[in-house]
Design a protein around this motif. Structure first.
Motif, PDB file in Angstrom:
ATOM      1  N   ILE B 111      13.100  69.210   3.387  1.00 11.04           N
ATOM      2  CA  ILE B 111      14.200  68.298   3.739  1.00 11.04           C
ATOM      3  C   ILE B 111      15.529  68.942   3.369  1.00 11.04           C
ATOM      4  O   ILE B 111      16.507  68.902   4.119  1.00 11.04           O
ATOM      5  CB  ILE B 111      14.049  66.944   3.013  1.00 11.04           C
ATOM      6  CG1 ILE B 111      12.872  66.180   3.607  1.00 11.04           C
ATOM      7  CG2 ILE B 111      15.330  66.118   3.144  1.00 11.04           C
ATOM      8  CD1 ILE B 111      12.542  64.908   2.880  1.00 11.04           C
ATOM      9  N   LEU B 112      15.542  69.583   2.202  1.00  9.32           N
ATOM     10  CA  LEU B 112      16.749  70.270   1.744  1.00  9.32           C
ATOM     11  C   LEU B 112      17.207  71.287   2.788  1.00  9.32           C
ATOM     12  O   LEU B 112      18.408  71.480   3.003  1.00  9.32           O
ATOM     13  CB  LEU B 112      16.412  70.990   0.435  1.00  9.32           C
ATOM     14  CG  LEU B 112      17.494  71.094  -0.630  1.00  9.32           C
ATOM     15  CD1 LEU B 112      18.056  69.739  -0.956  1.00  9.32           C
ATOM     16  CD2 LEU B 112      16.922  71.752  -1.863  1.00  9.32           C
ATOM     17  N   ALA B 113      16.237  71.929   3.445  1.00  3.07           N
ATOM     18  CA  ALA B 113      16.576  72.934   4.447  1.00  3.07           C
ATOM     19  C   ALA B 113      17.186  72.302   5.686  1.00  3.07           C
ATOM     20  O   ALA B 113      17.829  72.978   6.480  1.00  3.07           O
ATOM     21  CB  ALA B 113      15.332  73.738   4.825  1.00  3.07           C
ATOM     22  N   SER B 114      16.974  71.005   5.859  1.00  5.95           N
ATOM     23  CA  SER B 114      17.467  70.391   7.091  1.00  5.95           C
ATOM     24  C   SER B 114      18.784  69.629   6.885  1.00  5.95           C
ATOM     25  O   SER B 114      19.277  68.999   7.806  1.00  5.95           O
ATOM     26  CB  SER B 114      16.402  69.457   7.669  1.00  5.95           C
ATOM     27  OG  SER B 114      16.208  68.378   6.783  1.00  5.95           O
ATOM     28  N   ILE B 115      19.340  69.693   5.683  1.00  6.04           N
ATOM     29  CA  ILE B 115      20.643  69.050   5.458  1.00  6.04           C
ATOM     30  C   ILE B 115      21.702  69.838   6.225  1.00  6.04           C
ATOM     31  O   ILE B 115      21.742  71.063   6.138  1.00  6.04           O
ATOM     32  CB  ILE B 115      20.975  69.017   3.952  1.00  6.04           C
ATOM     33  CG1 ILE B 115      20.042  68.030   3.260  1.00  6.04           C
ATOM     34  CG2 ILE B 115      22.434  68.627   3.727  1.00  6.04           C
ATOM     35  CD1 ILE B 115      20.265  67.929   1.777  1.00  6.04           C
ATOM     36  N   PRO B 116      22.578  69.170   6.981  1.00  2.90           N
ATOM     37  CA  PRO B 116      23.582  69.893   7.764  1.00  2.90           C
ATOM     38  C   PRO B 116      24.482  70.723   6.850  1.00  2.90           C
ATOM     39  O   PRO B 116      24.804  70.301   5.736  1.00  2.90           O
ATOM     40  CB  PRO B 116      24.386  68.777   8.433  1.00  2.90           C
ATOM     41  CG  PRO B 116      23.580  67.558   8.299  1.00  2.90           C
ATOM     42  CD  PRO B 116      22.669  67.720   7.151  1.00  2.90           C
ATOM     43  N   SER B 117      24.904  71.878   7.360  1.00  2.00           N
ATOM     44  CA  SER B 117      25.622  72.791   6.480  1.00  2.00           C
ATOM     45  C   SER B 117      26.989  72.238   6.084  1.00  2.00           C
ATOM     46  O   SER B 117      27.519  72.594   5.033  1.00  2.00           O
ATOM     47  CB  SER B 117      25.759  74.159   7.140  1.00  2.00           C
ATOM     48  OG  SER B 117      26.393  74.020   8.385  1.00  2.00           O
ATOM     49  N   VAL B 118      27.523  71.328   6.893  1.00  2.00           N
ATOM     50  CA  VAL B 118      28.820  70.762   6.525  1.00  2.00           C
ATOM     51  C   VAL B 118      28.705  69.969   5.216  1.00  2.00           C
ATOM     52  O   VAL B 118      29.650  69.900   4.430  1.00  2.00           O
ATOM     53  CB  VAL B 118      29.366  69.881   7.679  1.00  2.00           C
ATOM     54  CG1 VAL B 118      28.492  68.667   7.909  1.00  2.00           C
ATOM     55  CG2 VAL B 118      30.795  69.474   7.421  1.00  2.00           C
TER      56      VAL B 118
END
Lengths: 254, 294
Positions: B111-118
């Motif tokens: 899930i952490l990997a899918s957090i938007p980079s903004v």
């Protein structure tokens, strides 16, 4: 013939995977320099049992054990006993050959290295001896630094035996060592087992009753987690005392 | 009738499969077509090794070395964060965590990997930057160091997840063989498991790198944006990606500035392309080594 020495004694072993009981009140004596075969249908607990002898089952989470296993009268499950030391004294060969993806030499020397041996000459000598004892030396002596995965299945299995022998165990456990081998490789492993029993105490789990009859001195028949019958191989196969043993070895179920 | 249906399906899926290829080729063509004209203004060597990026000055200067170095610094810095964290947590998940722990932690990492980079950018801008500024008495908290830290945290789940996959591909039989000759857990890990998963772990690291070097929003928000050759980790920098994102809106279409931004994208594309090829080669070697076939 009855000058037998008890090498391993299992006393009233009960073993559970979670709440499922895999072994019930198993007591058995394994004699020194003899081959003991463990037979029985799939799921009867024979692999579970042999994996207890070198504390390999500890790697499986959520298991519990009651009873004791004595290696020369010392309980191997005593909290003061180091499982690593037990596994060095009791070697194991698995169902499927499992050499490391390293060279033949590195495979055999692995056990020596992790046991802190650094003397190169000694390691080289030991690797040669172990490969000879495992009847593999002549086939690999010219390519000892090649990757072990290039060997045939039967050769890989003998390499795994050599890897065990290098750390000088006292007992060898074979967990269906021929399950994935062709008949010729199988007969080579069987010859090897007969040769090795001069030096080691051997326990072999097998599905193949002819194999048990050919290589073993004693046979234990397991069924549904219980030890049904244990005795000299000859007696078990010619005059079984229990009806269930007779049914199994005559092929009425299995 | 059934035959016709099968033919139709075949055709539809073939088109779908090739469409991604078409997009890829299209993007590459656009990059070359729009990027190459800049070399009418500036020689390729001066473009790549030029030390001054003043695209709007008169006369303009199109040296992207400061941008390349900024990307490089920030990526290397991020590696110092995400490699130990990612590989370390992969080892923990695979070796030490129990089944229940892993069942919770692995999906969390993903899930952490899918957090938007903004969101990572916000976090870096609002939390890390002021904190570092106060702690180290910097003129600004928006600098290469903050960007590295933020990117590192962002790439950690990628590295962790792929490295954990590599570790779990190591056959159980290798571990058993090692334990059976009297190796302890640590020896097994160091001598058998890590070497066997080594190429998979390298792949994880390279993919983490290519994620870090290609990341735009985060560096745009936290790296500070100064297009000068960095002399320390605590100076503001402008990586290639943020230069493109920040300037594309202002560059008149068809101008040299506009073409130069495409040329930067081309350089970036080539760099990540090489990373991905290297990762692919390594992982292929790894599969062959474990006897899983090429």
């Amino acid at each position: 013939m009855d000058r037998r020495i008890v090498k391993i004694e299992a006393r009233d072993i009960n073993f559970f995977y979670g709440s499922r009981q895999a072994l019930s009140s198993v007591s058995i004596e394994i004699y020194k320099n003899q081959v003991t075969a463990i037979i029985g249908p799939s799921g009867c607990g024979k692999s579970t049992f042999i994996r207890l002898l070198n504390r390999m089952n500890e790697l499986v989470p959520n298991t519990s054990l009651k009873g004791a296993i004595l290696l020369e009268e010392e309980d191997i499950f005593d909290p003061s006993v180091d499982p690593v030391e037990i596994r060095r004294r009791i070697g194991m060969v698995f169902q499927k050959p499992n050499p490391f993806p390293k060279s033949i030499f590195e495979n055999v020397s692995y056990g020596l290295k992790i046991n802190g041996i650094t003397d190169g000459n000694f390691i080289e000598k030991k690797v040669g001896e172990s490969l000879k004892k495992a009847a593999l030396w002549d086939e690999v002596k010219d390519r000892i630094h090649e990757n072990a995965l290039k060997l045939s299945g039967g050769q890989q299995q003998r390499l795994c035996i050599a890897r065990c022998l290098a750390v000088e165990p006292e007992v060898l456990l074979f967990d269906e060592p021929c399950a994935s081998l062709d008949p010729i490789s199988t007969s080579k492993i069987e010859e090897l087992i007969l040769e090795l029993k001069k030096y080691y105490t051997i326990v072999i789990v097998t599905h193949n009753m002819q194999q048990a009859a050919r290589v073993s001195d004693y046979t234990a028949f397991f069924l549904l987690g219980e030890l049904i019958e244990f005795g000299k191989t000859q007696d078990i196969f010619t005059a079984p005392k229990d009806k269930r043993t007779e049914d199994y070895i005559t092929g009425r179920f299995g | 009738m059934a035959k016709l249906k099968e033919k139709a399906y075949r055709w539809i899926f073939t088109v779908l499969a090739f469409s991604s290829l078409i997009f890829l080729v299209g993007i590459i063509i656009v990059l070359f077509k729009e990027g190459l004209p800049v070399f009418k203004e500036v020689k390729p060597a001066d473009f790549i090794f030029g030390k001054a990026w003043y695209p709007t000055f008169d006369p303009p200067e199109f040296g992207i070395l400061p941008l390349i170095l900024a990307s490089f610094w920030v990526t290397v810095g991020a590696m110092f964060v995400c490699v130990p964290l990612g590989v370390g947590s992969a080892l923990y998940l695979n070796e030490l965590a129990g089944h229940r722990q892993r069942a919770v932690l692995k999906p969390l990492v993903e899930i952490l990997a899918s957090i938007p980079s903004v969101v990572y950018g916000f976090f870096g801008m609002m939390m890390i930057a002021p904190f570092l500024q106060n702690l180290l008495h910097l003129p600004t908290g928006l600098c290469a160091f903050t960007a590295s830290l933020t990117l590192g945290i962002m790439a950690t789940p990628t590295v962790c997840s792929i490295a954990e996959d590599a570790l779990s591909y190591v056959p159980k039989s290798f571990r058993e063989a090692s334990f059976a000759v009297g190796a302890n857990r640590w020896q097994t890990l160091v001598n058998v498991v890590i070497p066997a998963a080594g190429s998979g772990i390298s792949t994880a690291i390279i993919l983490g790198m290519s994620r870090a070097i290609g990341e735009t929003m985060t560096v745009l928000m936290v790296a500070g944006g100064a297009a000068v050759i960095p002399h320390s980790f605590f100076e503001p920098v402008r990586p290639m990606t943020s230069a493109i994102a920040a300037e594309m809106g202002e560059a008149p279409m068809g101008s040299a500035h506009y073409h130069s931004l495409f040329a930067i994208a081309l350089v970036l594309f080539l760099i990540t392309f090489v990373f991905n090829i290297v990762a692919e080669l390594i992982s292929r070697r790894f599969r062959i080594k474990l006897g899983l076939g090429g």
